[in-house]
Write a protein that holds these residues in place. Sequence first.
Motif, mmCIF file in Angstrom:
data_model
loop_
_atom_site.group_PDB
_atom_site.id
_atom_site.type_symbol
_atom_site.label_atom_id
_atom_site.label_comp_id
_atom_site.label_asym_id
_atom_site.label_seq_id
_atom_site.Cartn_x
_atom_site.Cartn_y
_atom_site.Cartn_z
ATOM 1 N N VAL A 27 52.638 -5.827 10.409
ATOM 2 C CA VAL A 27 51.249 -5.096 10.362
ATOM 3 C C VAL A 27 50.909 -5.232 8.784
ATOM 4 O O VAL A 27 49.666 -5.619 8.608
ATOM 5 C CB VAL A 27 51.666 -3.459 10.362
ATOM 6 C CG1 VAL A 27 50.445 -2.750 9.674
ATOM 7 C CG2 VAL A 27 51.735 -3.179 11.789
ATOM 8 N N ALA A 92 48.963 3.911 8.249
ATOM 9 C CA ALA A 92 48.132 4.314 9.290
ATOM 10 C C ALA A 92 47.229 5.319 8.578
ATOM 11 O O ALA A 92 45.797 5.160 9.026
ATOM 12 C CB ALA A 92 48.711 5.237 10.374
ATOM 13 N N SER A 95 44.737 2.905 6.843
ATOM 14 C CA SER A 95 43.911 1.971 7.912
ATOM 15 C C SER A 95 42.574 2.854 8.387
ATOM 16 O O SER A 95 41.653 2.528 8.576
ATOM 17 C CB SER A 95 44.961 1.539 8.958
ATOM 18 O OG SER A 95 45.862 0.775 8.551
ATOM 19 N N VAL A 175 41.681 1.620 15.940
ATOM 20 C CA VAL A 175 42.678 1.597 16.637
ATOM 21 C C VAL A 175 43.995 0.934 16.240
ATOM 22 O O VAL A 175 45.118 1.376 16.306
ATOM 23 C CB VAL A 175 42.397 0.564 17.688
ATOM 24 C CG1 VAL A 175 43.567 0.252 18.766
ATOM 25 C CG2 VAL A 175 41.278 1.049 18.572
ATOM 26 N N SER A 176 44.079 0.080 15.239
ATOM 27 C CA SER A 176 44.896 -0.408 14.180
ATOM 28 C C SER A 176 45.830 0.684 13.576
ATOM 29 O O SER A 176 47.080 0.662 13.544
ATOM 30 C CB SER A 176 44.483 -1.508 13.251
ATOM 31 O OG SER A 176 44.076 -2.411 13.930
ATOM 32 N N ALA A 178 45.783 3.806 14.567
ATOM 33 C CA ALA A 178 46.583 4.649 15.610
ATOM 34 C C ALA A 178 47.754 4.039 16.104
ATOM 35 O O ALA A 178 48.840 4.644 16.155
ATOM 36 C CB ALA A 178 45.583 4.690 17.038
ATOM 37 N N LEU A 179 47.671 2.759 16.231
ATOM 38 C CA LEU A 179 48.985 1.927 16.708
ATOM 39 C C LEU A 179 50.090 2.013 15.495
ATOM 40 O O LEU A 179 51.411 2.155 15.672
ATOM 41 C CB LEU A 179 48.818 0.458 16.942
ATOM 42 C CG LEU A 179 47.829 0.425 18.274
ATOM 43 C CD1 LEU A 179 47.520 -1.322 18.275
ATOM 44 C CD2 LEU A 179 48.493 0.814 19.472
ATOM 45 N N THR A 180 49.529 1.915 14.248
ATOM 46 C CA THR A 180 50.484 1.957 13.074
ATOM 47 C C THR A 180 51.153 3.358 13.115
ATOM 48 O O THR A 180 52.295 3.324 12.821
ATOM 49 C CB THR A 180 49.757 1.880 11.940
ATOM 50 O OG1 THR A 180 49.247 0.581 12.030
ATOM 51 C CG2 THR A 180 50.704 1.423 10.778
ATOM 52 N N LEU A 182 51.774 5.146 15.623
ATOM 53 C CA LEU A 182 53.080 5.158 16.589
ATOM 54 C C LEU A 182 54.178 4.537 16.153
ATOM 55 O O LEU A 182 55.232 5.126 16.791
ATOM 56 C CB LEU A 182 52.241 4.444 18.018
ATOM 57 C CG LEU A 182 51.321 5.305 18.732
ATOM 58 C CD1 LEU A 182 50.642 4.638 20.021
ATOM 59 C CD2 LEU A 182 51.852 6.720 19.371
ATOM 60 N N LEU A 183 53.996 3.505 15.561
ATOM 61 C CA LEU A 183 55.014 2.601 15.063
ATOM 62 C C LEU A 183 56.019 3.604 13.888
ATOM 63 O O LEU A 183 57.098 3.506 14.100
ATOM 64 C CB LEU A 183 54.409 1.459 14.171
ATOM 65 C CG LEU A 183 55.587 0.602 13.643
ATOM 66 C CD1 LEU A 183 56.704 0.324 14.595
ATOM 67 C CD2 LEU A 183 55.013 -0.498 12.797
#
Length: 428
Positions: A27, A92, A95, A175-176, A178-180, A182-183
């Motif tokens: 990331v 997150a 971002s 979206v990046s 949100a995915l971060t 979740l990570l």
Amino acid sequence: MNAGQRGYPPAAVAWSVWGLGALLYLVGFYQRVAPAVMTDQLMIDFSIGATELGNLSAFYFYSYVAMQIPTGILADRWGPRRLLSAGAFVAAIGSALFASAPDLWWANGGRLLIGASVAVAFVSMLKLASHWFAAQQFALASGLALVFGVVGGVIAGVPLRMLIEAWGWRSVMGVSAALTALLAIAIWLRVRDDPADWAYESHAQAAHGSGQHGSILRGMAEVLSYRNTWILLITPIGIAGSVLTFAGLWGVPFLRQVHGLDTRTAAAITSLLLIAWAVGGPLLGTLSQRMGRRRPLYVWTTAAALAGWLVVIYAPLPMWLLIVTLLFTGLVSGNLIIGFAFAKESVPARLTGTASGICNMGPLLGGMLLQPAVGWLLDDNWLGATEGGARIYDATAYQTGFSLMAGCLVVSLCLIPFAKETYARQTP
């Protein structure tokens, strides 16, 4: 083995723990080079020129560089699980802030948060590797870390550009974020600092005593007293800084505006440059180890990198030869791995961690200084042309801007011969 322990952790368990930390490094690299494929949108949305754009991208490096020394301390005191979880969570937020920024001030703040947060990934990965893997697997894990980083850089090339064309850069960055996030949750649920937390036997050596923290400043002062430290800190500013400046920001608009390529093709070429850079690192590091000397190969590959950039900047090449030259330049620029080994061997073994942390700042300083400086020269040589609200720069402007990269490489080339050879052996 203590009662209740089940032996060393299975490979699948160890790699899954380490892999989540590696994803944050991915990331981080993705965020590092993402602005390269959205230069036109950023210029239009924030009504900025190359100077402000270079500074926006460099805000990532400002905080990343500042975090290099404290990250090691935090990894020892908090442990990788807490540090990685916190880093992913803050990344997150950064971002999301960048994606929703109403003006340049907020966008800079988002990039600053991203750089500071993902800076914890590399050291945390190495710490996890020292606990979850046998000593002979540590080098493999370190090498794979670079692979994860390059994958992040490749994702930030053509795939990211295609998503931006379809959905817009703000939506994709959202979206990046949100995915971060979740990570961050996955790291907290899955990662553990040591196999003993899951009743496995640990590969770690005896833990460092907390008393070491009191001598951090003394250790830094001692490391900086070695001539090689300064040389090997400054040298990568030109070598790695040129790659990060070209592939991370200005290469795509250069290939578009000077060579007439579409953005996707330009992004693919800069991704190839990053891949060549990643391949060159272990190849040149291994070669210098077999030679039993660091300085000669470091000198010749730096000279080759300088020659490659001079050809790219000034020579009117056909496209196929330009791509070949960029691949060659990326390959020989992987010599920064030689510099890391050189720096580690140049100080006593008890100071290798501090020396590595200080010298790891060199490549990042290169991106931090050169990206905005090239942007300033582009604006200074701008002839007033625009396209859709974004500034267009001609070949002369890019040649002037990129001459800074060549100048820094000349400084690097002049410095390396003054470094004391270690003969690939650790200083006692």
